[in-house]
Design a protein around this motif. Structure first.
Motif, short mmCIF file in Angstrom:
data_model
loop_
_atom_site.label_atom_id
_atom_site.label_comp_id
_atom_site.label_asym_id
_atom_site.label_seq_id
_atom_site.Cartn_x
_atom_site.Cartn_y
_atom_site.Cartn_z
N ILE A 11 13.17 1.38 -1.65
CA ILE A 11 13.79 1.84 -0.40
C ILE A 11 12.65 1.98 0.60
O ILE A 11 11.62 2.59 0.31
N TYR A 13 10.38 2.76 3.99
CA TYR A 13 10.20 3.91 4.87
C TYR A 13 10.91 3.65 6.19
O TYR A 13 10.64 2.64 6.85
N ASP A 16 8.99 2.61 9.37
CA ASP A 16 8.33 1.31 9.54
C ASP A 16 9.20 0.37 10.36
O ASP A 16 10.41 0.46 10.32
N HIS A 22 8.97 -6.48 3.76
CA HIS A 22 10.28 -5.93 3.40
C HIS A 22 11.28 -7.07 3.16
O HIS A 22 12.06 -7.05 2.22
N TYR A 24 10.73 -10.05 2.25
CA TYR A 24 10.40 -10.82 1.06
C TYR A 24 11.11 -10.27 -0.18
O TYR A 24 11.83 -10.98 -0.88
N ALA A 231 12.54 9.75 -3.74
CA ALA A 231 12.82 8.33 -3.49
C ALA A 231 13.21 7.60 -4.78
O ALA A 231 14.17 6.83 -4.81
N TYR A 235 17.60 5.22 -7.34
CA TYR A 235 18.11 4.14 -8.19
C TYR A 235 19.26 4.61 -9.08
O TYR A 235 20.08 3.80 -9.49
N VAL A 259 9.52 -4.68 -6.89
CA VAL A 259 8.61 -3.85 -6.08
C VAL A 259 7.39 -4.67 -5.67
O VAL A 259 7.10 -5.70 -6.29
N ILE A 263 3.11 -0.56 -5.24
CA ILE A 263 3.90 0.59 -5.69
C ILE A 263 4.33 0.42 -7.16
O ILE A 263 5.35 0.95 -7.58
N HIS A 267 6.33 3.28 -9.93
CA HIS A 267 7.52 2.87 -10.69
C HIS A 267 7.27 2.86 -12.19
O HIS A 267 8.04 3.42 -12.96
N HIS A 289 5.69 -8.00 -7.11
CA HIS A 289 5.31 -9.25 -6.43
C HIS A 289 4.04 -9.04 -5.61
O HIS A 289 3.57 -7.91 -5.43
N GLY A 290 3.51 -10.15 -5.10
CA GLY A 290 2.26 -10.10 -4.36
C GLY A 290 2.47 -9.77 -2.89
O GLY A 290 3.59 -9.49 -2.45
N TRP A 291 1.39 -9.78 -2.17
CA TRP A 291 1.43 -9.44 -0.75
C TRP A 291 1.20 -10.66 0.12
O TRP A 291 0.46 -11.57 -0.25
N TRP A 292 1.78 -10.63 1.31
CA TRP A 292 1.57 -11.70 2.29
C TRP A 292 0.45 -11.32 3.24
O TRP A 292 0.42 -10.20 3.75
N MET A 299 -2.12 -8.09 7.01
CA MET A 299 -1.15 -7.79 8.07
C MET A 299 -1.20 -6.29 8.37
O MET A 299 -1.11 -5.48 7.45
N1 MSP Z 1 9.23 4.03 0.40
C1 MSP Z 1 8.35 3.42 -0.54
C2 MSP Z 1 9.11 2.83 -1.67
C3 MSP Z 1 9.95 3.78 -2.45
S1 MSP Z 1 10.85 3.00 -3.70
C4 MSP Z 1 11.53 4.21 -4.60
C5 MSP Z 1 7.55 2.32 0.17
N2 MSP Z 1 8.04 1.84 1.29
S2 MSP Z 1 7.34 0.76 2.22
O1 MSP Z 1 8.26 0.54 3.29
O2 MSP Z 1 6.04 1.16 2.58
O3 MSP Z 1 7.08 -0.51 1.41
C6 MSP Z 1 8.08 -1.20 0.81
C7 MSP Z 1 7.66 -2.50 0.19
O4 MSP Z 1 7.09 -3.39 1.14
C8 MSP Z 1 6.66 -2.37 -0.94
O5 MSP Z 1 7.21 -3.03 -2.07
C9 MSP Z 1 5.46 -3.12 -0.45
O6 MSP Z 1 4.83 -3.78 -1.48
C10 MSP Z 1 6.08 -4.10 0.50
N3 MSP Z 1 5.12 -4.65 1.41
C11 MSP Z 1 4.47 -4.03 2.45
N4 MSP Z 1 3.62 -4.92 3.03
C12 MSP Z 1 3.69 -6.11 2.39
C13 MSP Z 1 3.11 -7.38 2.58
N5 MSP Z 1 2.21 -7.62 3.51
N6 MSP Z 1 3.52 -8.38 1.77
C14 MSP Z 1 4.48 -8.19 0.81
N7 MSP Z 1 5.05 -7.02 0.62
C15 MSP Z 1 4.59 -5.93 1.32
O7 MSP Z 1 6.51 1.94 -0.34
#
Ligand code: MSP
Length: 646
Positions: A11, A13, A16, A22, A24, A231, A235, A259, A263, A267, A289-292, A299
């Motif tokens: 879930i 934030y 943001d 998100h 992805y 948070a 689930y 996820v 994070i 989990h 998964h990985g990051w972009w 970013m």
């Molecule tokens: N609120 C928590 C999650 C709680 S789940 C019980 C949180 N939120 S978040 O909005 O910060 O991030 C959510 C997701 O976005 C995370 O899985 C994080 O890995 C993903 N990403 C944030 N930046 C990212 C990239 N640049 N690339 C891929 N995913 C990224 O964490």
């Protein structure tokens, strides 16, 4: 295997701005949800928002409004984006919903009653500016690792969850459930950490004096619960009030929690031990998964390079949603990091979507229009030729691979395999040459059989394309006269009926002009991309379209060095016009690294990356010569790097 499939995203934030990261996870979850619905499973797909905590409280205070009003104001931007991206979630949870709060409080009370929560005083390094504690190992010279301000030594009473006592049980669970944490590299990371460090207890409260925007502890009104406890419980709380009863029995444990890699610990460790304490089974899989990155850079808001999915979709118009979904699923193996760039997206749209899929569908439709009066031709009773048998067999085999890839979350491989079928269909058309059959009236039955077989292959492809590109699959099916019907987020095809009229429409994807600057409309025109009905008769010749699949570009050599222990290989860093690449070239016998620096060469820019003596090469430098290189193609006068060569 249970017939239910419960899939979740983190879930996000609420504070943001929704971005590509998100999108992805949510798109990947949507692919799985759509796929399993088609396979007949009882799917529940949950996403939502994490609305408590310090950051929300601060942002609301800054805006001078009540935190709840602040959340209510921001939440719709996520819901709207998911609608726009065709996300088929079954529910959307917000942690400020009263029923969620009730479940969190019930679980806290249960753990408290079982004496799995206790009160203790914690002393640590506190940053008043960031309002958070840091552990000893994060701190150097008494400064905050984040804002670099001096830290204070502070004592605070809090409630702790006895997480540490589950350490051995968790290690055992991970060891005996090989799919619990995926991919395997992440599983090893978590195991490594659990096997070498003592797992401490988890502070699950914050004093209201420091943070009030949270769920109050049912056993102490002076505290709210830590935002991660709140948070993670989403689930299961969602199953109590977002679905028909009895849904906890029906859907829990979750099939997959998707996820991001950042994070995974919360989990795999916090959530798993909380579930153990609550006597609830653990999820089947947590996939990280990985990051972009964006144009090779991290970013971040401060860099101003956050990719807004809305903007990407806006730029590419009606094709934008599926192009974006395709790109994210195709570009990198799920689990690894990837790089997003406009150029890479446009490259994929042109080569894979317009020239690959779009061209096959449009040439098939054109032939049906021209040769069989726009109606699906009948199959034939005549014996199959080898070519026919090959296509039938490979269609079956490839589609079985695609399903396996999707089920194993190898989305890029699934798409690669679908594109292999597209290529085989193209080759089948080229070899059977319907345009020649159409000239001889005695070959009518053969002509019909050939075209029927191509549509049949596409009919099998469509449902597998649908989870990733729902609009495209639907449009393909409609154009081919397969009468798609959507039943509750599932697409069902009426099937291939000989004699049914096709409805050739707009091309599925137009080619996009690379050169136009951002902000222009990038769609060259809405007419058909150059459709190739008929390939050249000589097998050694290739069509212009096939040649155009090879992207040749000028590249300026920025640096060059020999690959250790090789006399032939030179490693080059080249500028491809806004994009830097590493290329390994077998030109070391003829050239020294120094004489290449600053020169403009020609690069095959869309060659699959490969490793040469363990060094990654992202392209190939053109050179004259066969086994031995005689001369590298170097431009006499400089042109901008990244210029197309044709
Ligand atoms: N609120 C928590 C999650 C709680 S789940 C019980 C949180 N939120 S978040 O909005 O910060 O991030 C959510 C997701 O976005 C995370 O899985 C994080 O890995 C993903 N990403 C944030 N930046 C990212 C990239 N640049 N690339 C891929 N995913 C990224 O964490």
């Amino acid at each position: 295997m249970s017939n239910t499939f419960y899939i979740t995203t983190p879930i996000y934030y609420v504070n943001d701005v929704p971005h590509i990261g998100h999108a992805y996870t949510t798109i990947a979850a949507d692919v799985l949800a759509r796929y399993w619905r088609l396979r007949g499973r009882d799917v529940f797909f949950l996403t939502g928002l994490d609305e408590h905590g310090q950051k929300v409280q601060q942002a609301a205070a800054k805006a001078g409004i009540d935190p709840q009003a602040h959340c209510d104001r921001l939440a719709p931007q996520f819901e709207q984006l998911w609608n726009r991206l065709n996300i088929s979630n079954d529910a959307f949870i917000r942690t400020t919903e009263p029923r969620h709060k009730g479940v969190v409080q019930r679980y806290l009370q249960e753990l408290f009653n079982k004496q799995l929560i206790y009160k203790d005083t914690y002393t640590g390094w506190y940053c008043t500016f960031d309002e958070r504690f840091w552990t000893e190992k994060d701190v150097t010279d008494g400064l905050c690792p984040d804002c670099k301000r001096p830290l204070e030594r502070l004592s605070e009473s809090n409630y702790f969850f006895k997480m540490g006592q589950y350490q051995e049980r968790l290690i055992e669970h991970i060891k005996t459930h090989k799919n619990f944490i995926r991919p395997p590299s992440r599983r090893n990371e978590v195991l490594g950490f659990l096997q070498t460090q003592k797992l401490g207890d988890l502070s699950i409260s914050r004093p209201k004096s420091r943070l009030s925007w949270g769920i109050e502890l049912p056993f102490d009104k002076d505290y709210v619960t830590y935002v991660w406890f709140d948070a993670l419980v989403n689930y299961v709380s969602a199953l109590e009030y977002k679905t028909p009863q009895p849904s906890l029995d029906r859907y829990w444990p979750a099939s997959v929690h998707l996820v991001g890699k950042d994070i995974l610990t919360t989990h795999a460790v916090y959530w798993s031990t909380i579930l153990m304490a609550l006597n609830l089974p653990l999820p089947e899989t947590i996939f990280a998964h990985g990051w972009w990155t964006v144009n090779g850079e991290k970013m971040s808001k401060s860099r101003g390079n956050v990719v807004d999915p809305n903007a990407v979709v806006d730029e590419f118009g009606e094709f934008g949603v599926d192009a974006f979904r395709y790109f994210l699923m195709r570009e990198v193996p799920f689990g690894q990091d990837g790089d997003f760039s406009r150029e890479a997206l446009i490259g994929r749209v042109n080569s894979d979507l317009a020239d690959g899929l779009g061209n096959l569908v449009s040439r098939t439709l054109t032939m049906i229009e021209r040769f069989t009066q726009g109606r699906i031709p009948p199959p034939s009773d005549a014996a199959e030729s080898d070519l026919d048998a090959q296509l039938t067999q490979s269609t079956g085999e490839l589609m079985a691979f695609v399903m396996d890839h999707i089920e194993q979350l190898r989305f890029n491989r699934a798409l690669e395999t679908m594109w292999e079928l597209i290529q085989r269909c193209d080759q089948y058309i080229d070899k059977t040459a319907p345009w020649t059959l159409a000239k001889k009236s005695e070959d009518n039955a053969r002509l019909h059989a050939v075209l029927h077989r191509v549509v049949k292959a596409l009919e099998l492809l469509i449902p597998l394309l649908y989870p990733i590109m729902p609009q495209t699959a639907e449009s393909m099916a409609s154009q081919l006269g397969l009468s798609p019907q959507i039943y509750g987020r599932r697409m069902v095809l009426q099937g291939l009926v000989p004699g049914r009229e096709i409805a050739k429409g707009k091309p599925l994807f137009p080619r996009i002009d690379h050169r136009k600057t951002q902000g222009d409309s990038h769609v060259t025109d809405s007419s058909s991309p150059t459709e190739t009905l008929q390939p050249s008769s000589a097998t050694t010749q290739i069509t212009l379209e096939e040649f155009q699949k090879v992207h040749l570009k000028t590249a300026k050599v920025l640096s060059a060095e020999r690959v250790p222990r090789s006399e032939k290989l030179i490693k080059l860093q080249v500028d491809l016009g806004g994009e830097q690449r590493q290329v390994v070239a077998g030109i070391g016998k003829k050239y020294t690294p120094e004489e290449l620096i600053g020169r403009t060469v020609v690069l095959v820019a869309n060659l699959k990356p490969a490793k040469l003596m363990g060094v990654e090469s992202q392209g190939m430098v053109l050179a004259a010569g066969d086994a031995d290189v005689l001369e590298v193609l170097i431009l006499q006068r400089d042109v901008p790097p990244g210029t197309k060569v044709k």
